[in-house]
Design a protein around this motif. Structure first.
Motif, PDB file in Angstrom:
ATOM      1  N   ILE A   1       0.837  -1.198   0.000  1.00  0.00           N
ATOM      2  CA  ILE A   1       0.000   0.000   0.000  1.00  0.00           C
ATOM      3  C   ILE A   1       0.874   1.252   0.000  1.00  0.00           C
ATOM      4  O   ILE A   1       0.476   2.292  -0.547  1.00  0.00           O
ATOM      5  CB  ILE A   1      -0.978   0.015   1.189  1.00  0.00           C
ATOM      6  N   TYR A   2       2.072   1.160   0.582  1.00  0.00           N
ATOM      7  CA  TYR A   2       2.971   2.318   0.624  1.00  0.00           C
ATOM      8  C   TYR A   2       3.566   2.593  -0.756  1.00  0.00           C
ATOM      9  O   TYR A   2       3.678   3.761  -1.165  1.00  0.00           O
ATOM     10  CB  TYR A   2       4.086   2.072   1.633  1.00  0.00           C
ATOM     11  N   GLU A   3       3.953   1.544  -1.475  1.00  0.00           N
ATOM     12  CA  GLU A   3       4.473   1.717  -2.833  1.00  0.00           C
ATOM     13  C   GLU A   3       3.387   2.283  -3.751  1.00  0.00           C
ATOM     14  O   GLU A   3       3.657   3.154  -4.586  1.00  0.00           O
ATOM     15  CB  GLU A   3       4.976   0.383  -3.374  1.00  0.00           C
ATOM     16  N   GLN A   4       2.182   1.788  -3.589  1.00  0.00           N
ATOM     17  CA  GLN A   4       1.088   2.287  -4.414  1.00  0.00           C
ATOM     18  C   GLN A   4       0.795   3.751  -4.113  1.00  0.00           C
ATOM     19  O   GLN A   4       0.593   4.562  -5.031  1.00  0.00           O
ATOM     20  CB  GLN A   4      -0.164   1.440  -4.183  1.00  0.00           C
ATOM     21  N   ALA A   5       0.779   4.097  -2.836  1.00  0.00           N
ATOM     22  CA  ALA A   5       0.510   5.482  -2.450  1.00  0.00           C
ATOM     23  C   ALA A   5       1.579   6.416  -3.010  1.00  0.00           C
ATOM     24  O   ALA A   5       1.269   7.510  -3.508  1.00  0.00           O
ATOM     25  CB  ALA A   5       0.438   5.597  -0.936  1.00  0.00           C
ATOM     26  N   ALA A   6       2.834   6.003  -2.943  1.00  0.00           N
ATOM     27  CA  ALA A   6       3.923   6.845  -3.450  1.00  0.00           C
ATOM     28  C   ALA A   6       3.780   7.053  -4.954  1.00  0.00           C
ATOM     29  O   ALA A   6       3.955   8.175  -5.460  1.00  0.00           O
ATOM     30  CB  ALA A   6       5.269   6.211  -3.124  1.00  0.00           C
ATOM     31  N   LEU A   7       3.452   5.976  -5.690  1.00  0.00           N
ATOM     32  CA  LEU A   7       3.313   6.086  -7.131  1.00  0.00           C
ATOM     33  C   LEU A   7       2.149   7.009  -7.495  1.00  0.00           C
ATOM     34  O   LEU A   7       2.280   7.894  -8.359  1.00  0.00           O
ATOM     35  CB  LEU A   7       3.085   4.707  -7.751  1.00  0.00           C
ATOM     36  N   LEU A   8       1.005   6.833  -6.835  1.00  0.00           N
ATOM     37  CA  LEU A   8      -0.169   7.643  -7.164  1.00  0.00           C
ATOM     38  C   LEU A   8       0.011   9.094  -6.726  1.00  0.00           C
ATOM     39  O   LEU A   8      -0.470  10.016  -7.395  1.00  0.00           O
ATOM     40  CB  LEU A   8      -1.421   7.027  -6.544  1.00  0.00           C
ATOM     41  N   SER A   9       0.704   9.303  -5.620  1.00  0.00           N
ATOM     42  CA  SER A   9       0.998  10.667  -5.189  1.00  0.00           C
ATOM     43  C   SER A   9       1.864  11.378  -6.218  1.00  0.00           C
ATOM     44  O   SER A   9       1.609  12.540  -6.584  1.00  0.00           O
ATOM     45  CB  SER A   9       1.696  10.648  -3.820  1.00  0.00           C
ATOM     46  N   ASP A  10       2.884  10.684  -6.707  1.00  0.00           N
ATOM     47  CA  ASP A  10       3.752  11.271  -7.738  1.00  0.00           C
ATOM     48  C   ASP A  10       2.975  11.514  -9.035  1.00  0.00           C
ATOM     49  O   ASP A  10       3.208  12.515  -9.734  1.00  0.00           O
ATOM     50  CB  ASP A  10       4.940  10.358  -8.015  1.00  0.00           C
TER      51      ASP A  10
ATOM     52  N   THR B   1      -1.983  19.307  -7.073  1.00  0.00           N
ATOM     53  CA  THR B   1      -1.262  19.452  -5.811  1.00  0.00           C
ATOM     54  C   THR B   1      -2.232  19.401  -4.641  1.00  0.00           C
ATOM     55  O   THR B   1      -3.298  20.022  -4.661  1.00  0.00           O
ATOM     56  CB  THR B   1      -0.486  20.775  -5.787  1.00  0.00           C
ATOM     57  N   ARG B   2      -1.858  18.640  -3.654  1.00  0.00           N
ATOM     58  CA  ARG B   2      -2.631  18.486  -2.413  1.00  0.00           C
ATOM     59  C   ARG B   2      -4.116  18.200  -2.692  1.00  0.00           C
ATOM     60  O   ARG B   2      -5.005  18.925  -2.266  1.00  0.00           O
ATOM     61  CB  ARG B   2      -2.468  19.703  -1.516  1.00  0.00           C
ATOM     62  N   PRO B   3      -4.408  17.116  -3.384  1.00  0.00           N
ATOM     63  CA  PRO B   3      -5.801  16.791  -3.692  1.00  0.00           C
ATOM     64  C   PRO B   3      -6.537  16.257  -2.467  1.00  0.00           C
ATOM     65  O   PRO B   3      -5.937  15.903  -1.450  1.00  0.00           O
ATOM     66  CB  PRO B   3      -5.659  15.687  -4.741  1.00  0.00           C
ATOM     67  N   ILE B   4      -7.850  16.204  -2.587  1.00  0.00           N
ATOM     68  CA  ILE B   4      -8.649  15.350  -1.709  1.00  0.00           C
ATOM     69  C   ILE B   4      -8.452  13.932  -2.221  1.00  0.00           C
ATOM     70  O   ILE B   4      -8.557  13.687  -3.419  1.00  0.00           O
ATOM     71  CB  ILE B   4     -10.139  15.732  -1.774  1.00  0.00           C
ATOM     72  N   VAL B   5      -8.154  12.997  -1.332  1.00  0.00           N
ATOM     73  CA  VAL B   5      -7.918  11.609  -1.742  1.00  0.00           C
ATOM     74  C   VAL B   5      -9.023  10.732  -1.162  1.00  0.00           C
ATOM     75  O   VAL B   5      -9.238  10.717   0.056  1.00  0.00           O
ATOM     76  CB  VAL B   5      -6.537  11.116  -1.278  1.00  0.00           C
ATOM     77  N   LEU B   6      -9.722  10.024  -2.036  1.00  0.00           N
ATOM     78  CA  LEU B   6     -10.815   9.138  -1.632  1.00  0.00           C
ATOM     79  C   LEU B   6     -10.456   7.713  -2.006  1.00  0.00           C
ATOM     80  O   LEU B   6     -10.092   7.432  -3.149  1.00  0.00           O
ATOM     81  CB  LEU B   6     -12.115   9.560  -2.317  1.00  0.00           C
ATOM     82  N   GLY B   7     -10.569   6.807  -1.039  1.00  0.00           N
ATOM     83  CA  GLY B   7     -10.309   5.398  -1.291  1.00  0.00           C
ATOM     84  C   GLY B   7     -11.459   4.529  -0.843  1.00  0.00           C
ATOM     85  O   GLY B   7     -12.026   4.750   0.234  1.00  0.00           O
ATOM     86  N   HIS B   8     -11.808   3.543  -1.675  1.00  0.00           N
ATOM     87  CA  HIS B   8     -12.855   2.587  -1.324  1.00  0.00           C
ATOM     88  C   HIS B   8     -12.233   1.233  -1.012  1.00  0.00           C
ATOM     89  O   HIS B   8     -11.362   0.757  -1.743  1.00  0.00           O
ATOM     90  CB  HIS B   8     -13.846   2.421  -2.480  1.00  0.00           C
ATOM     91  N   SER B   9     -12.634   0.617   0.101  1.00  0.00           N
ATOM     92  CA  SER B   9     -12.232  -0.734   0.464  1.00  0.00           C
ATOM     93  C   SER B   9     -10.709  -0.844   0.565  1.00  0.00           C
ATOM     94  O   SER B   9     -10.087  -0.101   1.339  1.00  0.00           O
ATOM     95  CB  SER B   9     -12.820  -1.727  -0.551  1.00  0.00           C
TER      96      SER B   9
ATOM     97  N   HIS C   1       2.806  10.488   3.317  1.00  0.00           N
ATOM     98  CA  HIS C   1       2.998  11.710   2.530  1.00  0.00           C
ATOM     99  C   HIS C   1       1.970  12.755   2.968  1.00  0.00           C
ATOM    100  O   HIS C   1       1.157  13.224   2.151  1.00  0.00           O
ATOM    101  CB  HIS C   1       2.852  11.408   1.041  1.00  0.00           C
ATOM    102  N   PRO C   2       1.947  13.138   4.234  1.00  0.00           N
ATOM    103  CA  PRO C   2       0.868  13.996   4.759  1.00  0.00           C
ATOM    104  C   PRO C   2       0.782  15.364   4.107  1.00  0.00           C
ATOM    105  O   PRO C   2      -0.310  15.954   4.054  1.00  0.00           O
ATOM    106  CB  PRO C   2       1.202  14.115   6.247  1.00  0.00           C
ATOM    107  N   SER C   3       1.895  15.881   3.602  1.00  0.00           N
ATOM    108  CA  SER C   3       1.854  17.204   2.975  1.00  0.00           C
ATOM    109  C   SER C   3       1.376  17.154   1.534  1.00  0.00           C
ATOM    110  O   SER C   3       1.224  18.202   0.899  1.00  0.00           O
ATOM    111  CB  SER C   3       3.247  17.854   3.027  1.00  0.00           C
ATOM    112  N   ASP C   4       1.109  15.948   1.024  1.00  0.00           N
ATOM    113  CA  ASP C   4       0.743  15.794  -0.385  1.00  0.00           C
ATOM    114  C   ASP C   4      -0.755  15.656  -0.608  1.00  0.00           C
ATOM    115  O   ASP C   4      -1.183  15.329  -1.717  1.00  0.00           O
ATOM    116  CB  ASP C   4       1.446  14.574  -0.984  1.00  0.00           C
TER     117      ASP C   4
END
Length: 315
Positions: free
Chosen positions: A107-116, A124-132, A145-148
């Motif tokens: 989940i951390y690798e995925q978050a880093a890729l999607l954040s980039d 920049t600094r979107p609202i991020v919505l995740g299901h399940s 990546h709290p500042s992202d």
């Protein structure tokens, strides 16, 4: 049941050439029937498939396990694009975003890729919505990546550990027999089983008309996708266990939606304790709603996004 399955796999193994050809045909047919809906960008040479529509505050949508961004393009992207710049991603190994490596993306690798990827799009600094499962990725984004991001919206999100073991299906499709099992499942999975699986996700609500034809379940039945999905699912509990202690440090608006009839990701196991652990979390319980709250409670999800935007100063 398991003995019968192993016997079937042994029979298939003796005719694996036929099975591989059938699986290859299934993959080709899936690509033809459900081609990429969006565009691609590259992060350090890694392609990411995304759909983008609308204007306003940036809103990133992350789909769950065994899915792809078509879960969002069924109606959510169009519905939300009137007031948000909506960006839906295929997670690594799912849909048309390739896997990151052979071990299953954390989940951390995925978050880093999607954040980039969001940053490359200028979101920049979107609202991020995740299901399940996507909710766990969204939480990884917020904790690592709290500042992202500006705010977090969690819908039926996997956010805590649980007592049960990894289901046999995921052990099979990620384990030593995957090279035999996955092509066989891809080649011979019946339409009835696919429809039953979709119905199980939506229960007790009915599957919306046209959803099964739109989602492209065949994409999730590709052998490589079956394996990646299973590997991700196999490591999820341990990854969440490492993430939970960071919840009290989250300092951003968090809106949570969860149906009390969800038997896939239980409300009391996941969202109730998580809402207590995150200082700025607001949990809305949806009476009678199952796991597919993003569809069955679309209005409530839209309201949660609007609250998150307002709390973040974006509205």
């Amino acid at each position: 049941m398991r003995k019968a399955l192993f016997s079937l796999l042994l029979i298939i193994a003796t005719s694996c050439g036929v099975t591989d050809r059938q699986a290859g045909q299934t993959v080709a047919e899936a690509r033809e029937a459900y081609p990429p809906e969006g565009r691609f960008l590259e992060i350090d040479g890694h392609r990411v498939h995304y759909v983008e529509k609308g204007s306003g505050p940036a809103l990133v949508l992350i789909h769950g396990a065994s899915g792809n961004l078509r879960d969002w393009t069924f109606d959510a992207v169009d519905r939300l694009s009137g007031r948000y710049r909506v960006i839906a991603f295929d997670r690594p190994g799912m849909g048309y975003t390739p896997r990151i490596d052979r071990d299953g993306a954390s989940i951390y690798e995925q978050a880093a890729l999607l954040s980039d990827a969001a940053d490359q799009l200028g979101a920049t600094r979107p609202i991020v919505l995740g299901h399940s499962y996507g909710g766990a990725v969204a939480l990884a984004w917020a904790t690592r990546h709290p500042s992202d991001l500006s705010a977090l919206v969690l819908v039926s999100a996997a956010s805590q550990t649980w007592d049960t073991d990894l289901p046999f299906f995921y052990r099979l499709t990620s384990g030593p027999l995957a090279a035999i099992a996955n092509p066989a499942i891809s080649a011979f999975a019946g339409e009835e089983r696919v429809q039953d699986a979709i119905a199980g996700v939506f229960a007790p609500q009915p599957v919306p008309a046209g959803y099964a034809d739109h989602i492209g379940a065949e994409l999730a039945l590709r052998p490589a996708t079956l394996r990646e999905n299973a590997l991700q699912r196999a490591s999820l509990k341990a990854e969440i266990a490492r993430m939970v202690p960071q919840y009290p440090q989250l300092d951003l608006p968090v809106e949570m939606l969860h149906g009390d009839a969800d038997t896939t990701v239980g409300l009391q196991i996941h969202s109730v304790p998580t809402a207590r652990q995150i200082p700025n979390a607001n949990l809305v319980v949806l009476p009678g709603i199952g796991h597919a709250a993003q569809h069955a409670a679309a209005a409530e999800m839209g309201a949660a996004i609007d609250r998150a935007a307002a709390r973040a100063g974006l509205r």
